[in-house]
Design an enzyme around this catalytic site. Structure first.
Site, short mmCIF file in Angstrom:
data_model
loop_
_atom_site.label_atom_id
_atom_site.label_comp_id
_atom_site.label_asym_id
_atom_site.label_seq_id
_atom_site.Cartn_x
_atom_site.Cartn_y
_atom_site.Cartn_z
N GLU A 1 -11.28 14.56 12.57
CA GLU A 1 -10.68 14.76 11.26
C GLU A 1 -11.50 15.83 10.53
O GLU A 1 -12.39 16.46 11.11
CB GLU A 1 -10.62 13.46 10.45
CG GLU A 1 -9.57 12.49 10.93
CD GLU A 1 -9.25 11.38 9.93
OE1 GLU A 1 -9.70 11.48 8.76
OE2 GLU A 1 -8.57 10.42 10.33
N ASP B 1 -7.12 5.46 8.82
CA ASP B 1 -8.50 5.41 8.33
C ASP B 1 -8.83 4.09 7.64
O ASP B 1 -10.00 3.70 7.56
CB ASP B 1 -8.75 6.56 7.35
CG ASP B 1 -8.72 7.91 8.04
OD1 ASP B 1 -8.99 7.97 9.25
OD2 ASP B 1 -8.41 8.92 7.36
N HIS C 1 0.81 -1.21 0.00
CA HIS C 1 0.00 0.00 0.00
C HIS C 1 0.85 1.27 0.00
O HIS C 1 0.36 2.35 0.34
CB HIS C 1 -0.96 0.01 1.20
CG HIS C 1 -2.36 0.40 0.82
ND1 HIS C 1 -2.80 1.69 0.80
CD2 HIS C 1 -3.41 -0.34 0.43
CE1 HIS C 1 -4.06 1.74 0.43
NE2 HIS C 1 -4.46 0.51 0.19
#
Length: 537
Positions: free
Chosen positions: A281, A167, A103
């Site tokens: 956030e 997240d 990732h």
């Protein structure tokens, strides 16, 4: 030429496997020492077939491609250590890079001409162990290859959970800790790297080292946020806290950037911490996206987005800003959490009537991106190039950034993707770690993430130009924009990134990875052979 000969050989043989001593073994790959494939403990776990190496040739970002010569599927950390020791002692050391979910987005998990270590091979051992002895602080020992989603499942069985989450949960422990691991809980507890007690690290010499703040501390601080430059994280001891059952999840809409940032900073302050959100956030939605973007999202209904579009039109705002907050609670505290929420919202300055709330389980909240991922995969727009730009901006310049970027460069744009923008408290970060934050003497900085998705080849070029324009704006206006998940094209750029830490970073690299075989994809350090002018694969 070596790679061309390798591909030609593949076409002639239809298989990379030969029978030796009654076992299937990979044929030696061009560019790698032949002796590598005679190492008894790992030879049978090396793969050189085209399908395997192709899958390890790019990452989630899909912005770069670099083929390894082989992929190792280790059973234990000792297999990784043996591979690294072999490379480090070779006349021409080759790159060795751990890969979890791949990732990364600019090549951290790529090993051009070398060996990618498929960390997921060790995940089958379920290396997640929770310690919850009475009277002691609970923790979890998690293998670097473990997904945070699996860590969550394991710790919840004990009524516990880590304090800070990214997240997206389908990332590995070692992957996020090699960068920092930020999310909406970081304003309280710091990034994930600030919540680690101990690490097992395999250095670039193949040494297996246990380190902490008190033991081998220079390696401990170097590896956390170290971009994979100093070693492979194979275990992390992570602090836990009691896990809630449920979450009150809220988004508040703003058309005024000054009110938006004022309220965000209040919410992360000590003044609000006791009775405030557990998670803070924020997002920025460009005006044009209300017209050309999706008509509903996993959070907002069609009616919600229609109302928000009307707000943008009525206020003539270039963007609508959302504070995203969450309060944790259990079934027996439902009434009190509602009272806390009402009291907190009374202190904020969002647009009247633009409060959107959901009640979800703790797991549903933490794993919320999974639903978005499923939708994007169904639409065929998950596995596309991601020319992301993640920045840390000093608080004193965030309004200037908004003026120059959201009201300037992007005012009439509608790129595919999400824009995140939220503040963090600098005192929750440990400056001894390699991860970088703005050097400005301010107690708050903002994370701004331009998480673009390129749906065509033209989009890649266009979004890359946008990113360059943003960085140019920061440079021209004297705005210190420190990159998170950084990418720099030259060592000079990396020196500017690390600033006064550069000397220490270089010193630790020479100590723990003297041949510069680890994580070459960042191109922070040249290999010793390349520096000496020796030809390498």
């Amino acid at each position: 030429m070596a790679r061309a000969r390798f591909v030609a050989l593949a076409l002639l043989t239809c298989s990379f496997l030969s029978v030796a001593a009654g076992q299937l073994r990979p044929l030696p790959a061009a560019g790698l020492p032949g002796d590598l494939f005679n190492l008894g403990s790992i030879a049978s776990r090396l793969r050189t077939d085209r399908d395997t190496t192709a899958k390890a040739s790019t990452d989630f970002g899909r912005m770069v491609r670099a083929a390894p010569e082989a992929v190792l599927h280790p059973r234990t950390p000792a297999d990784i250590a043996e591979l690294i020791r072999f490379s480090a002692s070779s006349p021409a050391p080759f790159p060795v890079v751990p890969r979890g979910q791949g990732h990364s987005w600019r090549g951290q998990s790529l090993a051009p001409g070398g060996v990618v270590v498929d960390m997921r091979s060790m995940a089958r051992g379920h290396r997640v162990n929770v310690s919850a002895a009475a009277g002691a602080e609970p923790y979890v020992d998690a293998g670097g290859e473990q997904l945070w989603a699996d860590v969550l499942r394991a710790t919840l069985r004990h009524g516990l959970a880590p304090r800070v989450w990214t997240d997206y949960l389908r990332l590995t422990v070692g992957g996020t800790l090699s960068n920092a691991g930020i999310g909406g809980q970081a304003f309280r507890h710091g990034p994930q790297i600030a919540n680690v007690h101990e690490l097992d690290v395999i250095t670039g010499t193949g040494e297996m080292v246990t380190c902490s703040r008190d033991e081998n501390s220079d390696l401990f601080f170097a590896a956390l946020g170290g971009l994979g430059q100093f070693g492979v994280i194979t275990r992390a001891r992570i602090r836990l806290e009691p896990a809630p059952k449920r979450v009150r999840w809220v988004r508040l809409a703003y058309s005024d950037i000054a009110m938006f940032t004022k309220d965000q900073e209040f919410l992360i302050s000590n003044q609000a911490s006791d009775a405030g959100f557990n998670y803070v956030e924020g997002q920025v939605q460009l005006n044009r996206s209300f017209i050309e973007g999706p008509k509903s999202t996993p959070f907002f209904s069609t009616t919600d987005l229609s109302r928000l579009a009307g707000l943008a039109s009525r206020t003539d705002s270039a963007a609508i800003y959302y504070i995203e907050g969450a309060m944790y609670y259990n079934e027996d505290t439902t009434i009190s959490v509602d009272q806390k929420m009402e009291a907190l919202l009374d202190q904020l300055n969002f647009e009247p009537g633009f409060v959107f709330t959901k009640g979800v389980t703790y797991v549903q909240f933490l794993d919320r991106v999974r639903e978005e991922e499923s939708a994007l995969r169904s639409a065929g727009v998950w596995e596309v190039p991601h020319p992301w730009l993640n920045l840390f901006i000093p608080r004193s310049r965030i309004l200037d950034f908004d003026t120059g970027v959201f009201k300037g460069l992007l005012r009439d744009a509608n790129p595919a993707g999400i824009i995140l923008m939220y503040p963090m408290n600098k005192d929750r970060w440990d400056d001894r770690m390699t991860a970088m934050t703005p050097t400005a003497d301010e107690d708050v900085f903002y994370a701004v993430s331009l998480l673009w998705s390129a749906l065509s080849a033209d989009d890649v070029e266009q979004l890359e130009r946008v990113n360059e324009s943003v960085l140019d704006l920061c440079a021209e206006t004297g705005m210190e924009c420190k990159q998170y998940l950084p990418h720099h094209a030259s060592q000079e750029g990396w020196q500017r990134h690390f600033g006064t830490k550069w000397g220490k970073v270089a010193e630790l690299k020479a100590k723990y990875d003297p041949q510069a075989i680890l994580s070459r994809g960042h191109k922070i350090f040249r290999s010793r052979a390349a520096a000496d002018g020796v030809a390498t694969a």
